[in-house]
Design a protein around this motif. Structure first.
Motif, PDB file in Angstrom:
ATOM      1  N   ASP A 169      -0.488 -16.993  12.482  1.00  0.00           N
ATOM      2  CA  ASP A 169       0.639 -17.365  11.653  1.00  0.00           C
ATOM      3  C   ASP A 169       1.262 -16.087  11.103  1.00  0.00           C
ATOM      4  N   ASP A 170       2.228 -16.216  10.217  1.00  0.00           N
ATOM      5  CA  ASP A 170       2.936 -15.033   9.752  1.00  0.00           C
ATOM      6  C   ASP A 170       2.091 -14.138   8.845  1.00  0.00           C
ATOM      7  N   ARG A 171       0.863 -14.547   8.528  1.00  0.00           N
ATOM      8  CA  ARG A 171       0.001 -13.702   7.711  1.00  0.00           C
ATOM      9  C   ARG A 171      -0.836 -12.765   8.562  1.00  0.00           C
ATOM     10  N   THR A 172      -0.873 -12.935   9.849  1.00  0.00           N
ATOM     11  CA  THR A 172      -1.692 -12.073  10.696  1.00  0.00           C
ATOM     12  C   THR A 172      -0.928 -10.814  11.032  1.00  0.00           C
ATOM     13  N   LEU A 173      -1.666  -9.807  11.440  1.00  0.00           N
ATOM     14  CA  LEU A 173      -1.022  -8.545  11.754  1.00  0.00           C
ATOM     15  C   LEU A 173      -0.325  -8.563  13.104  1.00  0.00           C
ATOM     16  N   GLY A 174      -0.527  -9.611  13.886  1.00  0.00           N
ATOM     17  CA  GLY A 174       0.159  -9.712  15.164  1.00  0.00           C
ATOM     18  C   GLY A 174       1.586 -10.209  15.008  1.00  0.00           C
ATOM     19  N   ALA A 175       1.902 -10.755  13.854  1.00  0.00           N
ATOM     20  CA  ALA A 175       3.235 -11.285  13.612  1.00  0.00           C
ATOM     21  C   ALA A 175       4.183 -10.166  13.217  1.00  0.00           C
ATOM     22  N   PRO A 176       5.473 -10.347  13.453  1.00  0.00           N
ATOM     23  CA  PRO A 176       6.429  -9.338  13.022  1.00  0.00           C
ATOM     24  C   PRO A 176       6.416  -9.207  11.506  1.00  0.00           C
ATOM     25  N   ALA A 177       6.576  -7.994  11.041  1.00  0.00           N
ATOM     26  CA  ALA A 177       6.597  -7.774   9.596  1.00  0.00           C
ATOM     27  C   ALA A 177       7.903  -8.312   9.034  1.00  0.00           C
ATOM     28  N   GLU A 178       7.782  -9.205   8.103  1.00  0.00           N
ATOM     29  CA  GLU A 178       8.938  -9.762   7.423  1.00  0.00           C
ATOM     30  C   GLU A 178       8.729  -9.580   5.935  1.00  0.00           C
ATOM     31  N   ALA A 227       1.392   0.428   8.489  1.00  0.00           N
ATOM     32  CA  ALA A 227       0.158   1.091   8.072  1.00  0.00           C
ATOM     33  C   ALA A 227      -1.036   0.163   8.234  1.00  0.00           C
ATOM     34  N   ALA A 228      -0.870  -1.100   7.898  1.00  0.00           N
ATOM     35  CA  ALA A 228      -1.970  -2.061   8.030  1.00  0.00           C
ATOM     36  C   ALA A 228      -2.330  -2.257   9.496  1.00  0.00           C
ATOM     37  N   ARG A 229      -1.355  -2.298  10.352  1.00  0.00           N
ATOM     38  CA  ARG A 229      -1.624  -2.467  11.784  1.00  0.00           C
ATOM     39  C   ARG A 229      -2.366  -1.268  12.353  1.00  0.00           C
ATOM     40  N   VAL A 230      -1.977  -0.074  11.950  1.00  0.00           N
ATOM     41  CA  VAL A 230      -2.666   1.135  12.405  1.00  0.00           C
ATOM     42  C   VAL A 230      -4.109   1.125  11.902  1.00  0.00           C
ATOM     43  N   LEU A 231      -4.295   0.708  10.655  1.00  0.00           N
ATOM     44  CA  LEU A 231      -5.636   0.634  10.085  1.00  0.00           C
ATOM     45  C   LEU A 231      -6.515  -0.349  10.861  1.00  0.00           C
ATOM     46  N   VAL A 232      -5.972  -1.508  11.207  1.00  0.00           N
ATOM     47  CA  VAL A 232      -6.726  -2.489  11.996  1.00  0.00           C
ATOM     48  C   VAL A 232      -7.099  -1.889  13.351  1.00  0.00           C
ATOM     49  N   ALA A 233      -6.162  -1.203  13.977  1.00  0.00           N
ATOM     50  CA  ALA A 233      -6.429  -0.592  15.280  1.00  0.00           C
ATOM     51  C   ALA A 233      -7.534   0.465  15.165  1.00  0.00           C
ATOM     52  N   LEU A 234      -7.479   1.287  14.126  1.00  0.00           N
ATOM     53  CA  LEU A 234      -8.515   2.306  13.929  1.00  0.00           C
ATOM     54  C   LEU A 234      -9.880   1.671  13.698  1.00  0.00           C
ATOM     55  N   TYR A 235      -9.917   0.633  12.880  1.00  0.00           N
ATOM     56  CA  TYR A 235     -11.185  -0.048  12.646  1.00  0.00           C
ATOM     57  C   TYR A 235     -11.712  -0.668  13.942  1.00  0.00           C
ATOM     58  N   ALA A 236     -10.849  -1.235  14.748  1.00  0.00           N
ATOM     59  CA  ALA A 236     -11.280  -1.829  16.014  1.00  0.00           C
ATOM     60  C   ALA A 236     -11.858  -0.760  16.944  1.00  0.00           C
ATOM     61  N   VAL A 237     -11.195   0.387  17.021  1.00  0.00           N
ATOM     62  CA  VAL A 237     -11.687   1.487  17.860  1.00  0.00           C
ATOM     63  C   VAL A 237     -13.054   1.957  17.363  1.00  0.00           C
ATOM     64  N   ARG A 289      -6.776 -10.587   9.335  1.00  0.00           N
ATOM     65  CA  ARG A 289      -6.442 -11.888   8.751  1.00  0.00           C
ATOM     66  C   ARG A 289      -5.388 -11.772   7.661  1.00  0.00           C
ATOM     67  N   GLY A 290      -5.052 -10.555   7.261  1.00  0.00           N
ATOM     68  CA  GLY A 290      -4.037 -10.361   6.233  1.00  0.00           C
ATOM     69  C   GLY A 290      -4.557 -10.775   4.871  1.00  0.00           C
ATOM     70  N   PRO A 291      -3.699 -11.371   4.054  1.00  0.00           N
ATOM     71  CA  PRO A 291      -4.105 -11.754   2.696  1.00  0.00           C
ATOM     72  C   PRO A 291      -5.322 -12.682   2.655  1.00  0.00           C
ATOM     73  N   ALA A 292      -5.499 -13.488   3.676  1.00  0.00           N
ATOM     74  CA  ALA A 292      -6.638 -14.419   3.704  1.00  0.00           C
ATOM     75  C   ALA A 292      -7.972 -13.689   3.811  1.00  0.00           C
ATOM     76  N   GLY A 293      -7.989 -12.482   4.345  1.00  0.00           N
ATOM     77  CA  GLY A 293      -9.224 -11.729   4.512  1.00  0.00           C
ATOM     78  C   GLY A 293      -9.386 -10.586   3.533  1.00  0.00           C
ATOM     79  N   ARG A 294      -8.511 -10.533   2.546  1.00  0.00           N
ATOM     80  CA  ARG A 294      -8.485  -9.401   1.624  1.00  0.00           C
ATOM     81  C   ARG A 294      -9.818  -9.159   0.922  1.00  0.00           C
TER      82      ARG A 294
END
Length: 145
Positions: free
Chosen positions: A3-12, A20-30, A73-78
């Motif tokens: 949904d729009d809360r995930t980092l895969g969604a376009p930033a609105e 920055a959050a997307r880069v952070l998720v990518a770094l954590y995944a790596v 997960r965005g705000p849901a996983g904060r």
């Protein structure tokens, strides 16, 4: 389904996502993949050589994985992300210090040895950036776009 809360969604505006959050998720995944792969091989082939170091690398991989999923997960996983990243920072500081003070206790390096020197100190910087991003959002300041 994302949904729009995930980092895969376009930033609105108001979506809680940012570049920055997307880069952070990518770094954590790596780092989850790198630490998990390294620990898996070490545990399977050389466990008797340095069990503490290899188990700590496996723990680091698990923490990185939890942080990745929670951040994605965005705000849901904060709350989970804050907890995982805090555990990570404490782990890096404790293991980093112990590995320098008592090198004999760590016959082989962990992801967090020497504050992450084997990974160009990214394991030390990553939780600081993660906490800064999460705490900035908490204070109501808008995230970078």
């Amino acid at each position: 389904m994302p949904d729009d809360r995930t980092l895969g969604a376009p930033a609105e505006p108001g979506s809680g996502t940012s570049g920055a959050a997307r880069v952070l998720v990518a770094l954590y995944a790596v780092f989850a993949l790198a630490a998990g792969s390294r620990a898996g091989v070490q545990l399977a082939t050389r466990f008797d050589e340095a069990p503490l170091a290899y188990l700590l690398s496996a723990l680091a991989a698990a923490v990185y994985l939890v942080a990745t999923v929670a951040l994605a997960r965005g705000p849901a996983g904060r709350r989970v992300a804050l907890t995982a990243i805090t555990v990570e920072l404490v782990g890096v500081l404790v293991v980093g210090t112990l590995s320098l003070v008592d090198a004999a206790a760590f016959p082989d390096e962990t992801v967090w040895s020497g504050y992450g020197r084997g990974y160009l100190y990214v394991p030390l910087v990553l939780p600081v950036l993660g906490l800064a991003l999460l705490l900035r959002r908490r204070s109501g300041r808008p995230a970078e776009r």
